[in-house]
Design a protein around this motif. Structure first.
Motif, PDB file in Angstrom:
ATOM      1  N   ASP A   1       4.135  48.140  38.264  1.00 56.64           N
ATOM      2  CA  ASP A   1       3.153  48.243  39.183  1.00 56.64           C
ATOM      3  C   ASP A   1       3.523  49.650  39.859  1.00 56.64           C
ATOM      4  N   SER A   2       2.867  50.613  39.080  1.00 62.04           N
ATOM      5  CA  SER A   2       3.200  51.917  39.765  1.00 62.04           C
ATOM      6  C   SER A   2       2.508  52.313  41.359  1.00 62.04           C
ATOM      7  N   GLU A   3       1.419  51.585  41.493  1.00 57.17           N
ATOM      8  CA  GLU A   3       0.920  51.801  42.774  1.00 57.17           C
ATOM      9  C   GLU A   3       1.717  51.373  44.011  1.00 57.17           C
ATOM     10  N   ARG A   4       2.273  49.924  43.816  1.00 53.14           N
ATOM     11  CA  ARG A   4       2.825  49.282  44.861  1.00 53.14           C
ATOM     12  C   ARG A   4       4.231  50.098  44.946  1.00 53.14           C
ATOM     13  N   LEU A   5       4.813  50.656  43.834  1.00 51.03           N
ATOM     14  CA  LEU A   5       6.101  51.345  43.765  1.00 51.03           C
ATOM     15  C   LEU A   5       6.007  52.783  44.577  1.00 51.03           C
ATOM     16  N   ILE A   6       4.905  53.442  44.142  1.00 50.83           N
ATOM     17  CA  ILE A   6       4.610  54.838  45.033  1.00 50.83           C
ATOM     18  C   ILE A   6       4.300  54.659  46.559  1.00 50.83           C
ATOM     19  N   GLY A   7       3.459  53.552  46.664  1.00 50.67           N
ATOM     20  CA  GLY A   7       3.100  53.169  47.896  1.00 50.67           C
ATOM     21  C   GLY A   7       4.256  52.949  48.848  1.00 50.67           C
ATOM     22  N   SER A   8       5.254  52.253  48.344  1.00 51.52           N
ATOM     23  CA  SER A   8       6.437  51.808  49.052  1.00 51.52           C
ATOM     24  C   SER A   8       7.429  53.028  49.488  1.00 51.52           C
ATOM     25  N   VAL A   9       7.538  53.771  48.179  1.00 49.93           N
ATOM     26  CA  VAL A   9       8.331  54.779  48.499  1.00 49.93           C
ATOM     27  C   VAL A   9       7.907  56.053  49.353  1.00 49.93           C
ATOM     28  N   LEU A  10       6.618  56.194  49.354  1.00 51.61           N
ATOM     29  CA  LEU A  10       5.938  57.274  50.242  1.00 51.61           C
ATOM     30  C   LEU A  10       5.779  56.714  51.584  1.00 51.61           C
ATOM     31  N   LEU A  11       5.742  55.470  51.788  1.00 53.94           N
ATOM     32  CA  LEU A  11       5.774  54.949  53.177  1.00 53.94           C
ATOM     33  C   LEU A  11       7.174  55.217  53.693  1.00 53.94           C
ATOM     34  N   GLY A  12       8.176  54.844  52.887  1.00 53.96           N
ATOM     35  CA  GLY A  12       9.684  54.919  53.466  1.00 53.96           C
ATOM     36  C   GLY A  12      10.020  56.643  53.677  1.00 53.96           C
ATOM     37  N   ASN A  13       9.402  57.216  52.595  1.00 51.76           N
ATOM     38  CA  ASN A  13       9.680  58.750  52.966  1.00 51.76           C
ATOM     39  C   ASN A  13       9.000  59.261  53.994  1.00 51.76           C
ATOM     40  N   ASN A  14       7.876  58.910  54.426  1.00 57.62           N
ATOM     41  CA  ASN A  14       7.191  59.465  55.456  1.00 57.62           C
ATOM     42  C   ASN A  14       7.717  58.872  56.959  1.00 57.62           C
ATOM     43  N   LEU A  15       8.220  57.672  56.920  1.00 58.41           N
ATOM     44  CA  LEU A  15       8.747  57.240  57.942  1.00 58.41           C
ATOM     45  C   LEU A  15       9.966  57.907  58.328  1.00 58.41           C
ATOM     46  N   VAL A  16      11.053  58.172  57.424  1.00 60.18           N
ATOM     47  CA  VAL A  16      12.306  58.766  57.813  1.00 60.18           C
ATOM     48  C   VAL A  16      11.906  60.358  58.157  1.00 60.18           C
ATOM     49  N   ASN A  17      11.139  60.972  57.379  1.00 60.86           N
ATOM     50  CA  ASN A  17      10.735  62.382  57.691  1.00 60.86           C
ATOM     51  C   ASN A  17      10.113  62.583  59.198  1.00 60.86           C
ATOM     52  N   ILE A  18       9.174  61.604  59.201  1.00 60.80           N
ATOM     53  CA  ILE A  18       8.566  61.780  60.777  1.00 60.80           C
ATOM     54  C   ILE A  18       9.371  61.372  61.707  1.00 60.80           C
ATOM     55  N   LEU A  19      10.466  60.466  61.659  1.00 63.81           N
ATOM     56  CA  LEU A  19      11.411  59.945  62.653  1.00 63.81           C
ATOM     57  C   LEU A  19      12.555  61.289  62.721  1.00 63.81           C
ATOM     58  N   ALA A  20      12.781  61.881  61.608  1.00 63.87           N
ATOM     59  CA  ALA A  20      13.863  62.851  61.757  1.00 63.87           C
ATOM     60  C   ALA A  20      13.425  64.133  62.370  1.00 63.87           C
ATOM     61  N   THR A  21      12.129  64.408  62.335  1.00 62.88           N
ATOM     62  CA  THR A  21      11.441  65.581  62.984  1.00 62.88           C
ATOM     63  C   THR A  21      11.268  65.375  64.312  1.00 62.88           C
ATOM     64  N   SER A  22      10.833  64.128  64.575  1.00 62.99           N
ATOM     65  CA  SER A  22      10.872  63.964  66.308  1.00 62.99           C
ATOM     66  C   SER A  22      12.261  63.983  66.832  1.00 62.99           C
ATOM     67  N   LEU A  23      13.097  63.465  66.122  1.00 63.32           N
ATOM     68  CA  LEU A  23      14.367  63.304  66.919  1.00 63.32           C
ATOM     69  C   LEU A  23      14.901  64.908  67.095  1.00 63.32           C
ATOM     70  N   ALA A  24      14.559  65.761  66.061  1.00 64.66           N
ATOM     71  CA  ALA A  24      15.244  67.274  65.881  1.00 64.66           C
ATOM     72  C   ALA A  24      14.385  67.777  67.097  1.00 64.66           C
ATOM     73  N   THR A  25      13.049  67.580  67.123  1.00 64.91           N
ATOM     74  CA  THR A  25      12.213  68.300  68.162  1.00 64.91           C
ATOM     75  C   THR A  25      12.736  67.857  69.645  1.00 64.91           C
ATOM     76  N   ALA A  26      12.973  66.579  69.822  1.00 62.08           N
ATOM     77  CA  ALA A  26      13.579  66.301  71.320  1.00 62.08           C
ATOM     78  C   ALA A  26      14.840  66.819  71.366  1.00 62.08           C
TER      79      ALA A  26
END
Length: 431
Positions: free
Chosen positions: A59-84
């Motif tokens: 199920d490539s759609e579910r795989l890519i969706g899960s990986v992209l969601l996890g990747n965006n979560l950690v990238n946004i959180l890392a950027t927010s912490l760095a900005t602070a």
């Protein structure tokens, strides 16, 4: 400001998030780039990680969706912490610096580096990350499912409908593309490419395309004198000959030369045998029942029927039951391995003969597919099976000898014509 525990804690969190981002980016690339064939081979050898990788990539759609969601979560959180963190150190000017630093860190360590490694070691990396990604998919599945429904609803508003079961490329198309690309790059020889593609094409081609037309079939007359029948069998290059009665359309049997020889030998060795073993001999006594197949049968199905019925010879008929031609198992095999000849085949000139001027002399009955394979051309074969048929189709007439036509990037000159048939052509690619 002092570098207190909060600073070091935030810095450690940013580094950990970058590591997670690299993991997600590399996992996405590895799982999408890994060869399912190689993973399946490893799974057959007992690799549980490879089996897991196969399962989650179904199920490539579910795989890519899960990986992209996890990747965006950690990238946004890392950027927010760095900005602070940078804002605390440098004030308002820290926002621009945090953006620049995080862009470089994410680009180098969380994108390019892990994806480059994943591409060069796709199967190994896919097997390594598969167990962890399976957990991520299970955890994030409710959110991903909601997002998938929302995406489909939005696309439907714009008139785009998605099929969740569809794949971007069918397996067969992937194989064909890989073989063609390998030949283009020099990794696959032309002969190997032709054999592999020929085997893959059997399901898409019909017996009508490769059969011997009825005008070229050698037949026996059931009412002919026995001596004439035996003489014709001896002079023939074929071991199986159809038998007709009254008219060639009326096929009543098929004679195998070995069966004919056995029958004559048995008559000759009988104690009460007359001077001639052919006296009162009837060819129908040794003829087999004819086997008819429709012209629309695919080559793949016909080969299976030949193997299942333990026969190599079939007569092809159209929808009205009229004889169209004949096909043998050897004809189908030749579509894969090329021309098969033996010591009994007629010593005929090749249907494709190059000239010193760069032209090709080609028999009109040569199929377009065989010509494309032999000369590595790409003439279309949707409207005609033979090269003569292609010329007639494009010219919308039966050309006379000497006429010249240019189409599909080639120059066609009619060299010989017999009745309504074009028997020889001279073809040259147009530069």
């Amino acid at each position: 400001m002092t570098l207190d525990a909060a600073f070091w804690g935030t810095s450690a969190a940013i580094i950990a998030l970058l590591v997670l981002s690299a993991f997600f980016s590399g996992s996405e690339t590895a799982l999408t780039a890994a060869s399912r064939g190689k993973l399946n081979s490893q799974a057959d050898k007992g690799s549980k990680a490879a089996r897991t990788a196969l399962n989650i990539t179904e199920d490539s759609e579910r795989l890519i969706g899960s990986v992209l969601l996890g990747n965006n979560l950690v990238n946004i959180l890392a950027t927010s912490l760095a900005t602070a963190l940078f804002t605390r150190l440098l004030g308002e000017g820290g926002v621009a610096l945090a953006t620049l630093v995080m862009t470089l860190l994410v680009l180098i360590f969380a994108e390019v580096l892990p994806k480059t490694y994943a591409i060069t070691n796709a199967e190994r990396a896919a097997s390594f990350v598969a167990p962890a990604i399976r957990v991520v998919i299970l955890v994030l599945n409710p959110i991903v499912s909601t997002v998938r429904v929302l995406v489909r609803l939005i696309l439907r508003v714009f008139g785009v409908r998605t099929d969740p079961e569809s794949q971007i490329l069918a397996v067969r198309e992937e194989i064909v593309g890989a073989i063609t690309l390998g030949h283009t790059e020099g990794a696959v020889e032309k002969e190997d490419r032709d054999r592999l593609l020929g085997a893959l094409d059997l399901a898409d081609r019909t017996v009508e395309e490769i059969m011997l037309h009825r005008s070229g079939i050698e037949m026996l007359n059931a009412d002919a004198p026995p001596q004439e029948v035996v003489e014709q069998c001896l002079n023939s290059a074929h071991t199986r000959l159809p038998v007709y009665r009254d008219e060639p359309e009326n096929i009543v049997g098929v004679v195998h030369a070995k069966d004919l020889l056995r029958a004559i030998y048995a008559r000759a060795t009988q104690p009460e045998a007359s001077n001639s073993p052919l006296e009162n001999f009837n060819v129908m006594d040794v003829a087999m029942k004819p086997y008819f197949v429709p012209e629309t049968t695919t080559l793949d199905d016909q080969m299976r029927q030949f193997l299942a019925q333990h026969t190599h010879f079939a007569l092809v008929v159209d929808e009205y039951g009229s004889l169209e031609g004949l096909i043998t198992l050897e004809d189908i095999l030749e579509e894969i391995v090329g021309e098969i000849t033996d010591e009994f085949d007629m010593d005929e000139d090749s249907p494709l003969r190059p000239t010193d001027e760069g032209d090709y002399l080609i028999d009109g009955s040569m199929t377009i597919r065989d010509l494309n394979r032999a000369a590595d051309w790409s003439l279309p074969d949707e409207e005609a099976n033979t090269i003569a048929g292609l010329v007639i189709h494009e010219a919308q007439m039966i050309p006379n000898q000497g006429q010249v036509f240019n189409f599909h990037g080639f120059r066609f000159e009619v060299q010989e014509r017999k009745d309504n048939r074009i028997t020889r052509l001279k073809i040259r690619p147009l530069l």
